[in-house]
Design a protein around this motif. Structure first.
Motif, PDB file in Angstrom:
ATOM      1  N   PRO A   1       0.828  -1.230   0.000  1.00 33.98           N
ATOM      2  CA  PRO A   1       0.000   0.000   0.000  1.00 33.98           C
ATOM      3  C   PRO A   1       0.852   1.265   0.000  1.00 33.98           C
ATOM      4  CG  PRO A   1      -0.775  -1.546   1.664  1.00 33.98           C
ATOM      5  CD  PRO A   1       0.538  -2.068   1.180  1.00 33.98           C
ATOM      6  N   GLY A   2       1.959   1.249   0.711  1.00 32.01           N
ATOM      7  CA  GLY A   2       2.861   2.405   0.736  1.00 32.01           C
ATOM      8  C   GLY A   2       3.488   2.644  -0.621  1.00 32.01           C
ATOM      9  N   VAL A   3       3.855   1.558  -1.303  1.00 32.71           N
ATOM     10  CA  VAL A   3       4.444   1.682  -2.635  1.00 32.71           C
ATOM     11  C   VAL A   3       3.412   2.273  -3.592  1.00 32.71           C
ATOM     12  CG1 VAL A   3       5.407   0.423  -4.597  1.00 32.71           C
ATOM     13  CG2 VAL A   3       6.078  -0.193  -2.266  1.00 32.71           C
ATOM     14  N   ALA A   4       2.171   1.763  -3.482  1.00 29.59           N
ATOM     15  CA  ALA A   4       1.107   2.259  -4.369  1.00 29.59           C
ATOM     16  C   ALA A   4       0.861   3.745  -4.113  1.00 29.59           C
ATOM     17  CB  ALA A   4      -0.167   1.458  -4.140  1.00 29.59           C
ATOM     18  N   ALA A   5       0.770   4.116  -2.846  1.00 30.41           N
ATOM     19  CA  ALA A   5       0.528   5.527  -2.522  1.00 30.41           C
ATOM     20  C   ALA A   5       1.671   6.394  -3.037  1.00 30.41           C
ATOM     21  CB  ALA A   5       0.374   5.690  -1.012  1.00 30.41           C
ATOM     22  N   GLY A   6       2.899   5.908  -2.871  1.00 27.69           N
ATOM     23  CA  GLY A   6       4.061   6.649  -3.351  1.00 27.69           C
ATOM     24  C   GLY A   6       4.037   6.788  -4.863  1.00 27.69           C
ATOM     25  N   ALA A   7       3.641   5.701  -5.551  1.00 28.42           N
ATOM     26  CA  ALA A   7       3.599   5.737  -7.014  1.00 28.42           C
ATOM     27  C   ALA A   7       2.550   6.733  -7.494  1.00 28.42           C
ATOM     28  CB  ALA A   7       3.302   4.345  -7.556  1.00 28.42           C
ATOM     29  N   VAL A   8       1.419   6.774  -6.775  1.00 30.20           N
ATOM     30  CA  VAL A   8       0.353   7.706  -7.154  1.00 30.20           C
ATOM     31  C   VAL A   8       0.826   9.161  -6.993  1.00 30.20           C
ATOM     32  CG1 VAL A   8      -1.863   8.625  -6.382  1.00 30.20           C
ATOM     33  CG2 VAL A   8      -1.600   6.175  -6.756  1.00 30.20           C
ATOM     34  N   LEU A   9       1.465   9.432  -5.866  1.00 31.96           N
ATOM     35  CA  LEU A   9       2.020  10.773  -5.629  1.00 31.96           C
ATOM     36  C   LEU A   9       3.019  11.147  -6.708  1.00 31.96           C
ATOM     37  CD1 LEU A   9       3.142  11.350  -1.923  1.00 31.96           C
ATOM     38  CD2 LEU A   9       1.836  12.879  -3.379  1.00 31.96           C
ATOM     39  N   CYS A  10       3.887  10.192  -6.994  1.00 29.10           N
ATOM     40  CA  CYS A  10       4.955  10.394  -7.968  1.00 29.10           C
ATOM     41  C   CYS A  10       4.352  10.681  -9.339  1.00 29.10           C
ATOM     42  CB  CYS A  10       5.807   9.137  -7.982  1.00 29.10           C
ATOM     43  SG  CYS A  10       7.085   9.077  -9.219  1.00 29.10           S
ATOM     44  N   TRP A  11       3.343   9.905  -9.704  1.00 31.77           N
ATOM     45  CA  TRP A  11       2.705  10.067 -11.019  1.00 31.77           C
ATOM     46  C   TRP A  11       2.033  11.435 -11.114  1.00 31.77           C
ATOM     47  CZ3 TRP A  11      -2.397  10.516 -12.881  1.00 31.77           C
ATOM     48  CH2 TRP A  11      -2.550  10.272 -14.250  1.00 31.77           C
ATOM     49  N   ALA A  12       1.326  11.809 -10.035  1.00 35.45           N
ATOM     50  CA  ALA A  12       0.620  13.087 -10.043  1.00 35.45           C
ATOM     51  C   ALA A  12       1.609  14.247 -10.162  1.00 35.45           C
ATOM     52  CB  ALA A  12      -0.216  13.231  -8.779  1.00 35.45           C
ATOM     53  N   ARG A  13       2.715  14.140  -9.427  1.00 36.12           N
ATOM     54  CA  ARG A  13       3.724  15.202  -9.479  1.00 36.12           C
ATOM     55  C   ARG A  13       4.325  15.286 -10.875  1.00 36.12           C
ATOM     56  NH1 ARG A  13       5.949  18.821 -10.276  1.00 36.12           N
ATOM     57  NH2 ARG A  13       7.579  19.985  -9.200  1.00 36.12           N
ATOM     58  N   ALA A  14       4.586  14.119 -11.474  1.00 34.67           N
ATOM     59  CA  ALA A  14       5.182  14.085 -12.811  1.00 34.67           C
ATOM     60  C   ALA A  14       4.213  14.676 -13.843  1.00 34.67           C
ATOM     61  CB  ALA A  14       5.557  12.652 -13.185  1.00 34.67           C
ATOM     62  N   LEU A  15       2.933  14.364 -13.673  1.00 33.18           N
ATOM     63  CA  LEU A  15       1.927  14.831 -14.632  1.00 33.18           C
ATOM     64  C   LEU A  15       1.845  16.358 -14.640  1.00 33.18           C
ATOM     65  CD1 LEU A  15      -0.209  13.518 -16.535  1.00 33.18           C
ATOM     66  CD2 LEU A  15      -1.891  14.063 -14.786  1.00 33.18           C
ATOM     67  N   GLY A  16       1.993  16.968 -13.469  1.00 32.92           N
ATOM     68  CA  GLY A  16       1.876  18.421 -13.385  1.00 32.92           C
ATOM     69  C   GLY A  16       3.196  19.141 -13.573  1.00 32.92           C
ATOM     70  N   GLU A  17       4.288  18.400 -13.803  1.00 34.82           N
ATOM     71  CA  GLU A  17       5.621  19.007 -13.835  1.00 34.82           C
ATOM     72  C   GLU A  17       5.712  20.051 -14.942  1.00 34.82           C
ATOM     73  OE1 GLU A  17       8.903  20.283 -12.727  1.00 34.82           O
ATOM     74  OE2 GLU A  17       8.878  19.689 -14.821  1.00 34.82           O
ATOM     75  N   PHE A  18       6.275  21.212 -14.578  1.00 33.06           N
ATOM     76  CA  PHE A  18       6.392  22.296 -15.549  1.00 33.06           C
ATOM     77  C   PHE A  18       7.837  22.811 -15.658  1.00 33.06           C
ATOM     78  CE2 PHE A  18       6.463  26.885 -16.322  1.00 33.06           C
ATOM     79  CZ  PHE A  18       5.927  26.917 -17.603  1.00 33.06           C
ATOM     80  N   GLY A  19       8.355  23.295 -14.542  1.00 34.12           N
ATOM     81  CA  GLY A  19       9.611  24.062 -14.561  1.00 34.12           C
ATOM     82  C   GLY A  19      10.813  23.302 -15.103  1.00 34.12           C
ATOM     83  N   ALA A  20      11.064  22.106 -14.554  1.00 30.81           N
ATOM     84  CA  ALA A  20      12.230  21.348 -15.001  1.00 30.81           C
ATOM     85  C   ALA A  20      12.038  20.909 -16.446  1.00 30.81           C
ATOM     86  CB  ALA A  20      12.449  20.135 -14.099  1.00 30.81           C
ATOM     87  N   THR A  21      10.789  20.573 -16.792  1.00 33.28           N
ATOM     88  CA  THR A  21      10.511  20.096 -18.153  1.00 33.28           C
ATOM     89  C   THR A  21      10.778  21.183 -19.179  1.00 33.28           C
ATOM     90  OG1 THR A  21       8.780  18.700 -17.229  1.00 33.28           O
ATOM     91  CG2 THR A  21       8.777  18.994 -19.601  1.00 33.28           C
ATOM     92  N   ILE A  22      10.194  22.370 -18.962  1.00 30.56           N
ATOM     93  CA  ILE A  22      10.329  23.404 -19.989  1.00 30.56           C
ATOM     94  C   ILE A  22      11.768  23.895 -20.079  1.00 30.56           C
ATOM     95  CG2 ILE A  22       9.796  25.504 -18.669  1.00 30.56           C
ATOM     96  CD1 ILE A  22       7.868  26.182 -21.107  1.00 30.56           C
ATOM     97  N   THR A  23      12.513  23.751 -18.975  1.00 26.91           N
ATOM     98  CA  THR A  23      13.912  24.171 -19.006  1.00 26.91           C
ATOM     99  C   THR A  23      14.775  23.141 -19.729  1.00 26.91           C
ATOM    100  OG1 THR A  23      13.569  25.282 -16.914  1.00 26.91           O
ATOM    101  CG2 THR A  23      15.841  24.970 -17.592  1.00 26.91           C
ATOM    102  N   PHE A  24      14.671  21.890 -19.294  1.00 27.58           N
ATOM    103  CA  PHE A  24      15.587  20.862 -19.804  1.00 27.58           C
ATOM    104  C   PHE A  24      15.126  20.279 -21.144  1.00 27.58           C
ATOM    105  CE2 PHE A  24      17.140  16.333 -19.612  1.00 27.58           C
ATOM    106  CZ  PHE A  24      18.457  16.630 -19.881  1.00 27.58           C
ATOM    107  N   ALA A  25      13.816  20.144 -21.323  1.00 26.78           N
ATOM    108  CA  ALA A  25      13.318  19.493 -22.540  1.00 26.78           C
ATOM    109  C   ALA A  25      12.822  20.510 -23.557  1.00 26.78           C
ATOM    110  CB  ALA A  25      12.203  18.513 -22.178  1.00 26.78           C
ATOM    111  N   GLY A  26      12.664  21.755 -23.138  1.00 27.53           N
ATOM    112  CA  GLY A  26      12.137  22.766 -24.050  1.00 27.53           C
ATOM    113  C   GLY A  26      10.655  22.543 -24.294  1.00 27.53           C
ATOM    114  N   ASN A  27      10.143  23.208 -25.304  1.00 26.97           N
ATOM    115  CA  ASN A  27       8.716  23.111 -25.589  1.00 26.97           C
ATOM    116  C   ASN A  27       8.547  22.992 -27.093  1.00 26.97           C
ATOM    117  OD1 ASN A  27       5.783  23.674 -25.349  1.00 26.97           O
ATOM    118  ND2 ASN A  27       6.380  25.572 -26.368  1.00 26.97           N
ATOM    119  N   PHE A  28       8.180  21.791 -27.545  1.00 30.42           N
ATOM    120  CA  PHE A  28       7.871  21.647 -28.966  1.00 30.42           C
ATOM    121  C   PHE A  28       6.684  20.704 -29.097  1.00 30.42           C
ATOM    122  CE2 PHE A  28       8.347  20.733 -33.443  1.00 30.42           C
ATOM    123  CZ  PHE A  28       8.662  21.984 -33.924  1.00 30.42           C
TER     124      PHE A  28
END
Lengths: 265, 266
Positions: A188-215
């Motif tokens: 259950p802890g792994v699942a909860a952690g994965a859900v948090l991780c996924w949600a954070r990744a889905l909303g990620e903006f700053g590091a993405t637009i800096t390192f990966a750019g926007n195309f």
């Protein structure tokens, strides 16, 4: 039994209600301002489906990488002793406190074509990571993995170590114990952690637009599309945010039922 | 110990400003704000486009030196973000936009006090890392797929200008990334992660030694005009007027020119 549980103590009820209001009202604000009549055309606009697809693929990939690397890392943090461990934990949580844009620049300094590892990769193979979909996944993993590590470490510490001791006395080696005893115990802890991780990744903006750019089509995820839409047409940005919210909430609710159903019941 | 020194400093500043004012008085703008109706005080809040960070900082220091009781708060961000903040009710005295579109957002909402005036112009320039790894020489290089290239997203002003110059030059640009603002595009040049980016001439000037600018003739096809205005909700209208006057004064125009801006008429 039941009656006793249903009564929430007032000192908890009031701050809890305020907490809910604080977290949910901005969402209500979005809903109120949503131009419902424009929903169809906005959603059919070129690039929206692509950005959503890219967001889901990248966030899921980042979560899978985080699981493969993060669960063992959490085990090391929870089970090893010594002074090195607290230093290690502090280092692992750096991405949590680092402004994501700085995280993006840091990724450039390591994996960019002039970075510590990146320049070597570029010179020997001609491969550059920035401005690719892989760069989006890496940026999201960098920012989101600590959430998984911290959750899983907490679960591992809370788990009763005697189960592992018993497994050992019954002749299981440490790897078997981890696979057959520890992992199911903390799932259950792994699942909860994965859900948090996924949600954070889905909303990620700053590091993405800096390192990966926007195309569009390669690196433009939903948060990037929302930000740029805001520059042009705030209503379009609201519609896009809503789509991201609905998709993420639906996914989280579905997964929660499936993964945590037994544990929560 | 401290007070006499402060007074000496204050006197020096006053003398200096009086000297400047003498040269300036023919235009009637700037400098005079202090003498008419006493010193400015309170807080002045200026919302300005990111590209104005350096110049407005300098001009702000000038105004503060003239009015020791004045505190100036700058909010530097992309013009669209600023326009959104203003229409959502952010309290500010002055708005300086990097384009007329975002000023229109603010004037459409009826937030301006008096018609906005153009105070500067800006053109695009090619920014390359100092060693120019992609051997970029002109705008035509933006059509080369083998180069790593950054432009601004078409939704932001520098991207709209880029679109215009590419169209004027008949170039099919092949960028690798469409950046969210001009400073982000410049950062990638500074880090050496792109071979070239299309940014404003003023950004190249502000970036310093690590970045080389390559002007190109088509830039004249897309001159970005910077309007400035006071806002109706201004908590400090007198300071707002003084700041707008200073920006449009000879001294203000010289500071803008030194930062790479064009005169408003050109």
């Amino acid at each position: 039994m039941r009656r006793g549980r249903s009564g929430v103590p007032v000192p908890l009820l009031i701050p809890a209600s305020l907490g809910v209001a604080f977290l949910v009202l901005p969402l209500v604000g979005l809903l109120v301002r949503t131009p419902w009549s424009e929903l169809g055309p906005q959603l059919a606009a070129p690039g929206v489906g692509e950005a959503l697809r890219l967001s889901l693929i990248c966030a899921t990939s980042a979560t899978l990488i985080s699981l493969v690397l993060g669960v063992p890392l959490a085990w090391v943090l929870a089970r090893s002793a010594g002074r090195g461990r607290s230093v290690l934990r502090a280092l692992v949580t750096v991405p949590l406190v680092l402004p994501p844009v700085v995280g993006g620049v840091a990724l450039f300094l390591v994996l960019g074509r002039r970075g510590l590892i990146g320049h070597w990769l570029f010179e020997t193979t001609g491969i550059t990571i920035p401005f690719t979909t892989a760069a989006v996944v890496l940026a999201e993993t960098f920012v989101a993995m600590p959430f998984l590590v911290i959750s899983v470490e907490g679960a591992l510490r809370a788990a009763d170590a005697r189960f592992e001791d018993v497994a050992a006395t019954l002749g299981a080696d440490r790897w078997t114990t981890f696979r057959r005893v520890t992992l199911p115990l903390v799932s259950p802890g792994v699942a909860a952690g994965a859900v948090l991780c996924w949600a954070r990744a889905l909303g990620e903006f700053g590091a993405t637009i800096t390192f990966a750019g926007n195309f569009p089509g390669t690196t433009q995820t939903m948060p990037l599309a929302v930000y740029l839409a805001l520059q042009r047409d705030p209503e379009a940005a609201i519609v896009l945010s809503l789509v991201l919210l609905v998709v993420s909430l639906a996914t989280l609710l579905l997964l929660r039922d499936r993964w945590l159903g037994r544990a929560a019941a | 110990m401290k007070r006499p020194r402060l007074m000496v400093l204050g006197l020096t500043v006053l003398l200096f400003l009086a000297a400047c004012g003498g040269g300036n008085s023919a235009t009637g703008a700037g400098g005079s704000s202090g003498s008419s109706g006493g010193k400015l005080s309170g807080t002045l809040t200026v919302f300005a486009a990111s590209s104005l960070t350096e110049v407005f900082g300098t001009l702000g220091d000038t105004l503060k030196a003239d009015n020791p009781g004045l505190k100036i708060t700058f909010n530097f961000a992309g013009s669209p973000a600023l326009a959104t903040q203003l229409t959502q009710g952010a309290p500010a005295d002055v708005f300086a936009s990097a384009n007329e579109t975002q000023m229109k957002v603010v004037t459409d909402a009826g937030l301006q006090a008096g018609a906005p005036g153009i105070f500067a112009g800006n053109v695009l320039e090619i920014a390359v890392p100092k060693d120019n790894p992609g051997h970029v020489t002109g705008l035509a290089d933006f059509a080369k797929p083998e180069l790593t290239l950054a432009v601004c997203a078409p939704d932001v002003p520098c991207g709209a200008a880029a679109k215009k110059v590419f169209a004027a030059a008949g170039i099919q640009a092949k960028p690798d990334t469409e950046e969210e603002d001009v400073k982000a595009a410049l950062t990638k040049v500074e880090l050496g992660e792109v071979d070239a980016a299309l940014v404003y001439a003023t950004d190249v000037r502000a970036a310093g030694a690590g970045v080389t600018g390559i002007p190109f003739p088509e830039a004249g096809q897309a001159v970005t005009r910077y309007p400035i205005c006071r806002l109706t909700a201004a908590p400090n209208p007198r300071a707002a007027q003084a700041f707008v006057d200073l920006v449009r004064s000879d001294a203000g125009q010289r500071a803008l020119e030194a930062a790479g801006f064009r005169a408003p008429g050109s």
